[in-house]
Enzyme design. Structure first.
Site, short mmCIF file in Angstrom:
data_model
loop_
_atom_site.label_atom_id
_atom_site.label_comp_id
_atom_site.label_asym_id
_atom_site.label_seq_id
_atom_site.Cartn_x
_atom_site.Cartn_y
_atom_site.Cartn_z
N GLU A 1 3.05 -8.11 2.81
CA GLU A 1 3.07 -6.98 3.74
C GLU A 1 2.84 -7.38 5.19
OE1 GLU A 1 0.81 -3.57 2.46
OE2 GLU A 1 2.12 -3.27 0.73
N GLU B 1 5.08 -4.74 -5.78
CA GLU B 1 4.01 -3.74 -5.97
C GLU B 1 4.63 -2.36 -6.08
OE1 GLU B 1 0.65 -3.70 -3.20
OE2 GLU B 1 0.72 -5.90 -3.10
#
Ligand code: BGP
Length: 465
Positions: free
Chosen positions: A161, A366
């Protein structure tokens, strides 16, 4: 006429070191930014977490029982290099050899994230990502990882991220804006630039050292919808998509800045400074696949240049950039009990959009539902809400495959309960329940949730059940 999941589809789940391992200062591990930051009030400390550091064998055996083909976990930089650079900690190297070997013995492919929100504290003291040397720090760390594990680990992820680190870095604790900084946007995007070059160099290095290994980025991709069909809202959504999503993948895949982002940076006098060789390094790197985290979509509307969007009363509109876009509560979506929008169809739209932009195989790194779970007296967790969330997303994944998109695997968050980034361990995501709370360390015994048995069937039927 739904297509089937490919035979070698990688079913599994994810964790990250600082959230699951505990033992955060044991066996020579140096502190990371997570270990020195002030934790949110009332949340579990990071010295125990799920105690995965000591119980990885039991946990990986449970993953094998579910039928996992892949386990995505991160390596803690400060276990390997306690100061971030310099001396290597053999105990840390040995630990991850054991974790990787344990996966392989269970026929589980390790998918290793190199950096998941845990900058070495010693490097933070040297300026963290704002120091141009951070590129070399990361490349050096990458070399140590590849030298040690490159022959065993086939799949690598660079930075978890990076877009969230850039957009909300100070909140996550791994991006620091120096006190008194005059142009926060320039500083932020300079740090981001260093991460991008570092990532590019790591990709090139792996391909040189282990041409058979595969590596990719792992941004959080949240497709942005316009709040209405007003043309100015469409433009606003395009701009936010560029800033939030495409910047990172355009850089990873094409090695060039997205033009809308560049315009935004120019307007804020914030274009990053390139060092000699940066451009070549960015162009030389090619990911083999794209990993991405998906929780929900975002919705925006146009924001006028003179609107006050400073963080304040209204969280929705505060999410924005005057003159570009501002947040909008999508009335078509329900929310989790932690207020995150649920959008399985958006998941498919996300995959379509990414594939049409980059034409690379993708893996979901995810996706999941954080909730308050309850352990019953007879050791059960009835998490039908989690099953419903995951089932709806897997249905869309199958439709995306039917759309012709190359999907390599699916790793929901998280394999086992762990400490959430802001909410402690009360916000649970795992298939495996861990008996501990934010207030008090419990037995740490593991319990199979209802979702555990459900996911086991999904994997056994290769997504048909
Ligand atoms: C992602 C992070 C994870 C994880 C997850 C859930 O952004 O990569 O580390 O924590 O989100 O978020 P949270 O823990 O805030 O519910």
């Amino acid at each position: 006429n739904l297509k089937k999941f490919p035979e070698n589809f990688l079913w599994g789940a994810s964790t990250s070191a600082y959230q699951v391992e505990g033992a955060n200062l044991s066996d020579g591990k140096g502190p990371s930014c997570q270990d020195v930051k002030e934790l949110p009030a009332g949340t579990a400390s990071l010295d125990i977490c799920a105690d995965h550091y000591h119980r990885y064998e039991e946990d990986i055996a449970l993953m094998a029982e579910m039928g996992f083909k892949v386990y995505r976990f991160s390596i803690a930089w400060t276990r390997i290099l306690p100061q971030g650079t310099g001396e290597v900690n053999q105990a840390g190297i040995d630990h991850y050899h054991k974790v990787i070997d344990c996966c392989l013995e269970h026929h589980i492919e390790p998918l290793v994230t190199m950096f998941h929100f845990d900058m070495p504290a010693a490097l933070d003291e040297r300026g963290s990502w704002s120091n141009p040397e951070s590129v070399e720090w990361f490349e050096n760390y990458a070399r140590v990882l590849f030298e040690n594990y490159g022959s065993k680990v086939k799949y690598w992820l660079t930075i978890n991220e990076q877009n969230m680190l850039t957009l909300v870095g100070p909140l996550i604790g791994t991006l620091h804006i120096p006190e008194g900084c005059e142009n926060v946007i320039k500083e932020t995007y300079q740090q981001n630039h260093h991460m991008l070059v570092a990532q590019a160099k790591a990709m090139v290095l792996l391909h040189k050292m282990f041409p058979e290994d595969k590596i990719g980025p792992a941004p959080n991709i949240s497709l942005v919808y316009p709040a209405s069909c007003k043309p100015e809202d469409i433009l606003a959504a395009q701009e936010y998509n560029a800033i939030r999503n495409w910047l990172y993948l355009d850089m990873a895949v094409f090695g060039r800045y997205n033009n809308l982002v560049w315009r935004y940076l120019e307007e804020h006098d914030a274009t990053p400074t390139f060092r000699e060789g940066d451009e070549e390094a960015l162009k030389a790197a090619h990911p083999d696949f794209i990993g991405f985290n998906y929780y929900s979509t975002s919705t925006v509307q146009h924001a006028d240049a003179d609107e006050d969007l400073s963080p304040g009363a209204d969280q929705q509109t505060a999410r924005g950039e005057a003159g570009y876009y501002k947040g909008f509560n999508n009335p078509n979506l329900t929310k989790t009990e932690f207020g995150w929008e649920i959008d399985p169809l958006g998941f498919r739209a996300n995959m379509r959009e990414m594939y049409s932009r980059y034409h690379l195989p993708m893996i979901v790194t995810e996706n999941g539902l954080g909730a308050y779970d309850t352990l019953t007296e007879d050791g059960k967790v009835h998490d039908n809400y989690r099953i419903a969330y995951l089932r709806a997303h897997i249905e869309q994944l199958k439709l995306a495959i039917t759309d012709g998109i190359e999907m390599m695997g699916y790793c929901p968050w998280s394999a086992i309960d762990l400490v959430s980034t802001h909410e402690g361990i009360r916000k649970r995501y795992g298939f495996i329940y861990v008996d501990t709370t934010d207030e008090k360390v419990g037995t740490l015994n593991r319990y199979r949730k209802d979702s555990f048995y459900w996911y086991k069937k999904v994997i056994a039927s290769n997504g048909e059940d």
